[in-house]
Write a protein that holds these residues in place. Structure first.
Motif, PDB file in Angstrom:
ATOM      1  N   PHE A  39       0.827  -1.200   0.000  1.00  0.00           N
ATOM      2  CA  PHE A  39       0.000   0.000   0.000  1.00  0.00           C
ATOM      3  C   PHE A  39       0.870   1.262   0.000  1.00  0.00           C
ATOM      4  CE2 PHE A  39      -3.388  -2.689   2.316  1.00  0.00           C
ATOM      5  CZ  PHE A  39      -3.864  -3.183   1.104  1.00  0.00           C
ATOM      6  N   ALA A  40       1.890   1.295   0.874  1.00  0.00           N
ATOM      7  CA  ALA A  40       2.781   2.457   0.926  1.00  0.00           C
ATOM      8  C   ALA A  40       3.548   2.603  -0.384  1.00  0.00           C
ATOM      9  CB  ALA A  40       3.752   2.319   2.098  1.00  0.00           C
ATOM     10  N   SER A  41       3.954   1.492  -0.967  1.00  0.00           N
ATOM     11  CA  SER A  41       4.685   1.533  -2.237  1.00  0.00           C
ATOM     12  C   SER A  41       3.800   2.066  -3.352  1.00  0.00           C
ATOM     13  CB  SER A  41       5.202   0.135  -2.594  1.00  0.00           C
ATOM     14  OG  SER A  41       6.094  -0.330  -1.609  1.00  0.00           O
ATOM     15  N   MET A  42       2.548   1.585  -3.411  1.00  0.00           N
ATOM     16  CA  MET A  42       1.617   2.060  -4.432  1.00  0.00           C
ATOM     17  C   MET A  42       1.352   3.554  -4.245  1.00  0.00           C
ATOM     18  SD  MET A  42      -0.183   1.285  -7.137  1.00  0.00           S
ATOM     19  CE  MET A  42      -0.436  -0.509  -7.181  1.00  0.00           C
ATOM     20  N   ARG A  43       1.220   3.981  -2.995  1.00  0.00           N
ATOM     21  CA  ARG A  43       0.983   5.404  -2.716  1.00  0.00           C
ATOM     22  C   ARG A  43       2.150   6.250  -3.243  1.00  0.00           C
ATOM     23  NH1 ARG A  43      -2.577   7.483   0.675  1.00  0.00           N
ATOM     24  NH2 ARG A  43      -2.894   5.460   1.686  1.00  0.00           N
ATOM     25  N   GLU A  44       3.394   5.789  -2.991  1.00  0.00           N
ATOM     26  CA  GLU A  44       4.568   6.530  -3.454  1.00  0.00           C
ATOM     27  C   GLU A  44       4.604   6.621  -4.975  1.00  0.00           C
ATOM     28  OE1 GLU A  44       9.391   5.983  -3.673  1.00  0.00           O
ATOM     29  OE2 GLU A  44       8.402   5.313  -1.832  1.00  0.00           O
ATOM     30  N   VAL A  45       4.367   5.505  -5.645  1.00  0.00           N
ATOM     31  CA  VAL A  45       4.397   5.479  -7.110  1.00  0.00           C
ATOM     32  C   VAL A  45       3.356   6.436  -7.690  1.00  0.00           C
ATOM     33  CG1 VAL A  45       3.856   4.055  -9.129  1.00  0.00           C
ATOM     34  CG2 VAL A  45       5.387   3.184  -7.359  1.00  0.00           C
ATOM     35  N   LEU A  46       2.127   6.351  -7.201  1.00  0.00           N
ATOM     36  CA  LEU A  46       1.059   7.180  -7.750  1.00  0.00           C
ATOM     37  C   LEU A  46       1.289   8.663  -7.453  1.00  0.00           C
ATOM     38  CD1 LEU A  46      -1.994   4.886  -6.996  1.00  0.00           C
ATOM     39  CD2 LEU A  46      -0.869   5.248  -9.193  1.00  0.00           C
ATOM     40  N   ARG A  47       1.820   8.977  -6.300  1.00  0.00           N
ATOM     41  CA  ARG A  47       2.134  10.382  -5.994  1.00  0.00           C
ATOM     42  C   ARG A  47       3.209  10.907  -6.941  1.00  0.00           C
ATOM     43  NH1 ARG A  47       2.305  10.082   0.496  1.00  0.00           N
ATOM     44  NH2 ARG A  47       0.178  10.755   0.934  1.00  0.00           N
ATOM     45  N   ARG A  48       4.251  10.100  -7.136  1.00  0.00           N
ATOM     46  CA  ARG A  48       5.343  10.536  -8.003  1.00  0.00           C
ATOM     47  C   ARG A  48       4.874  10.715  -9.444  1.00  0.00           C
ATOM     48  NH1 ARG A  48      10.104   6.425  -6.435  1.00  0.00           N
ATOM     49  NH2 ARG A  48      10.982   7.206  -8.388  1.00  0.00           N
ATOM     50  N   ARG A  49       3.936   9.868  -9.875  1.00  0.00           N
ATOM     51  CA  ARG A  49       3.451  10.001 -11.245  1.00  0.00           C
ATOM     52  C   ARG A  49       2.472  11.182 -11.396  1.00  0.00           C
ATOM     53  NH1 ARG A  49       1.454  11.539 -15.264  1.00  0.00           N
ATOM     54  NH2 ARG A  49       0.448  10.376 -16.917  1.00  0.00           N
ATOM     55  N   PHE A  50       1.448  11.238 -10.548  1.00  0.00           N
ATOM     56  CA  PHE A  50       0.372  12.202 -10.769  1.00  0.00           C
ATOM     57  C   PHE A  50       0.678  13.603 -10.254  1.00  0.00           C
ATOM     58  CE2 PHE A  50      -2.005   8.198 -11.268  1.00  0.00           C
ATOM     59  CZ  PHE A  50      -2.415   8.422 -12.579  1.00  0.00           C
ATOM     60  N   ARG A  51       1.685  13.736  -9.414  1.00  0.00           N
ATOM     61  CA  ARG A  51       2.108  15.070  -8.989  1.00  0.00           C
ATOM     62  C   ARG A  51       2.545  15.888 -10.207  1.00  0.00           C
ATOM     63  NH1 ARG A  51       6.391  14.171  -4.976  1.00  0.00           N
ATOM     64  NH2 ARG A  51       7.700  14.092  -6.820  1.00  0.00           N
ATOM     65  N   ARG A  52       3.070  15.211 -11.212  1.00  0.00           N
ATOM     66  CA  ARG A  52       3.557  15.897 -12.413  1.00  0.00           C
ATOM     67  C   ARG A  52       2.423  16.506 -13.239  1.00  0.00           C
ATOM     68  NH1 ARG A  52       7.174  11.645 -11.445  1.00  0.00           N
ATOM     69  NH2 ARG A  52       9.335  12.118 -11.900  1.00  0.00           N
ATOM     70  N   LEU A  53       1.206  16.049 -13.038  1.00  0.00           N
ATOM     71  CA  LEU A  53       0.073  16.629 -13.764  1.00  0.00           C
ATOM     72  C   LEU A  53      -0.384  17.946 -13.149  1.00  0.00           C
ATOM     73  CD1 LEU A  53      -2.335  13.648 -14.581  1.00  0.00           C
ATOM     74  CD2 LEU A  53      -0.954  14.969 -16.172  1.00  0.00           C
ATOM     75  N   VAL A  54      -0.147  18.127 -11.859  1.00  0.00           N
ATOM     76  CA  VAL A  54      -0.695  19.300 -11.177  1.00  0.00           C
ATOM     77  C   VAL A  54       0.365  20.313 -10.755  1.00  0.00           C
ATOM     78  CG1 VAL A  54      -2.738  18.102 -10.338  1.00  0.00           C
ATOM     79  CG2 VAL A  54      -0.690  18.080  -8.947  1.00  0.00           C
ATOM     80  N   GLU A  55       1.630  19.905 -10.740  1.00  0.00           N
ATOM     81  CA  GLU A  55       2.702  20.809 -10.328  1.00  0.00           C
ATOM     82  C   GLU A  55       3.696  20.972 -11.473  1.00  0.00           C
ATOM     83  OE1 GLU A  55       4.494  19.287  -6.787  1.00  0.00           O
ATOM     84  OE2 GLU A  55       2.570  19.036  -5.764  1.00  0.00           O
ATOM     85  N   PRO A  56       3.952  22.203 -11.901  1.00  0.00           N
ATOM     86  CA  PRO A  56       4.888  22.419 -13.010  1.00  0.00           C
ATOM     87  C   PRO A  56       6.258  21.790 -12.772  1.00  0.00           C
ATOM     88  CG  PRO A  56       3.776  24.465 -12.431  1.00  0.00           C
ATOM     89  CD  PRO A  56       3.396  23.453 -11.386  1.00  0.00           C
ATOM     90  N   ASP A  57       6.715  21.816 -11.512  1.00  0.00           N
ATOM     91  CA  ASP A  57       8.020  21.229 -11.188  1.00  0.00           C
ATOM     92  C   ASP A  57       7.836  20.005 -10.292  1.00  0.00           C
ATOM     93  OD1 ASP A  57       7.101  22.561  -9.014  1.00  0.00           O
ATOM     94  OD2 ASP A  57       9.014  23.472  -8.452  1.00  0.00           O
ATOM     95  N   GLY A  58       6.793  19.226 -10.568  1.00  0.00           N
ATOM     96  CA  GLY A  58       6.453  18.086  -9.728  1.00  0.00           C
ATOM     97  C   GLY A  58       7.499  16.999  -9.684  1.00  0.00           C
ATOM     98  N   ASP A  59       8.434  17.010 -10.646  1.00  0.00           N
ATOM     99  CA  ASP A  59       9.471  15.977 -10.643  1.00  0.00           C
ATOM    100  C   ASP A  59      10.793  16.475 -10.065  1.00  0.00           C
ATOM    101  OD1 ASP A  59      10.053  17.701 -12.656  1.00  0.00           O
ATOM    102  OD2 ASP A  59      10.153  16.197 -14.252  1.00  0.00           O
ATOM    103  N   ALA A  60      10.834  17.725  -9.614  1.00  0.00           N
ATOM    104  CA  ALA A  60      12.103  18.297  -9.172  1.00  0.00           C
ATOM    105  C   ALA A  60      12.661  17.611  -7.938  1.00  0.00           C
ATOM    106  CB  ALA A  60      11.932  19.793  -8.900  1.00  0.00           C
ATOM    107  N   ASP A  61      11.790  17.225  -7.000  1.00  0.00           N
ATOM    108  CA  ASP A  61      12.276  16.600  -5.767  1.00  0.00           C
ATOM    109  C   ASP A  61      12.036  15.098  -5.746  1.00  0.00           C
ATOM    110  OD1 ASP A  61       9.556  16.753  -5.608  1.00  0.00           O
ATOM    111  OD2 ASP A  61       9.480  17.385  -3.507  1.00  0.00           O
ATOM    112  N   ASP A  62      11.832  14.526  -6.920  1.00  0.00           N
ATOM    113  CA  ASP A  62      11.605  13.085  -7.019  1.00  0.00           C
ATOM    114  C   ASP A  62      12.930  12.359  -6.859  1.00  0.00           C
ATOM    115  OD1 ASP A  62      11.107  10.456  -7.774  1.00  0.00           O
ATOM    116  OD2 ASP A  62       9.743  10.999  -9.373  1.00  0.00           O
TER     117      ASP A  62
END
Length: 198
Positions: free
Chosen positions: A65-88
């Motif tokens: 569950f925690a792993s799935m949460r991390e993956v989905l946050r890392r992927r979908f943050r990029r749709l809503v934040e212009p620099d969503g991958d900067a701290d990935d």
């Protein structure tokens, strides 16, 4: 198959771009997540992504569950934040514009628990109403939908079920391949590798 899946899941539009997510681990070691993309029912391998889990599910304590949460946050943050991958922590190299393309349907490998995690992440990012999300459980091939209390059983042998199984199996294959590669590298690693100059 895409049209049949649209009808079976009662989607407003055809799921032209489908993303599927899976977690692969062995007792919490080398935990990875995989994202595969199918466009118009065919694999779009240039858009596949791999995620090395850095959080709770990746440090020797298996937690899907925690792993799935991390993956989905890392992927979908990029749709809503212009620099969503900067701290990935898994981000390397240039930004990939394919991250900005929203899916028409999201499939998570698993049942109610995994789907619940996915719904929480999308709600947290204000994306819950942007695209439908379902969970595909392995044992009975039940389809869980966030808004429905009871699972949906797609007709055995139907093109819709076959497409979902194919996408889920491809996500599993892609994740397992990455997991095995990491495990192989770890098995040939030595403490001598950490000594400067050796």
């Amino acid at each position: 198959a895409v049209a049949e899946l649209q009808s079976a899941l009662q989607l407003e539009r055809p799921p032209t771009r489908i993303e599927c997510y899976d977690i692969s681990t062995l007792q919490g070691q080398n935990t990875v997540g995989s994202m595969v993309v199918f466009v118009k029912g065919a694999p779009a391998k240039q858009h596949y992504k791999r995620f090395k889990i850095h959080g709770k599910g990746g440090d020797g304590a298996p937690d899907d569950f925690a792993s799935m949460r991390e993956v989905l946050r890392r992927r979908f943050r990029r749709l809503v934040e212009p620099d969503g991958d900067a701290d990935d922590p898994g981000k390397k190299g240039r930004s990939d514009e394919s991250w900005r393309v929203p899916p028409d349907l999201v499939i998570v490998d698993g049942g109610k628990g995994q789907l619940s995690v996915a719904v929480d992440v999308l709600r947290e990012l204000n994306l819950l109403d942007r695209f439908p999300i379902v969970g595909l459980a392995k044992r009975e091939e039940e389809v869980f939908r966030g808004s429905a209390a009871d699972p949906l059983w797609l007709k055995r042998g139907s093109a819709a079920l076959h497409l979902m199984q194919r996408i889920r199996n491809e996500a599993h294959r892609f994740g397992i391949t990455y997991h095995r590669n990491l495990r192989s590298k770890e098995q040939i690693r030595s403490v001598l590798d950490d000594i400067p100059g050796v």
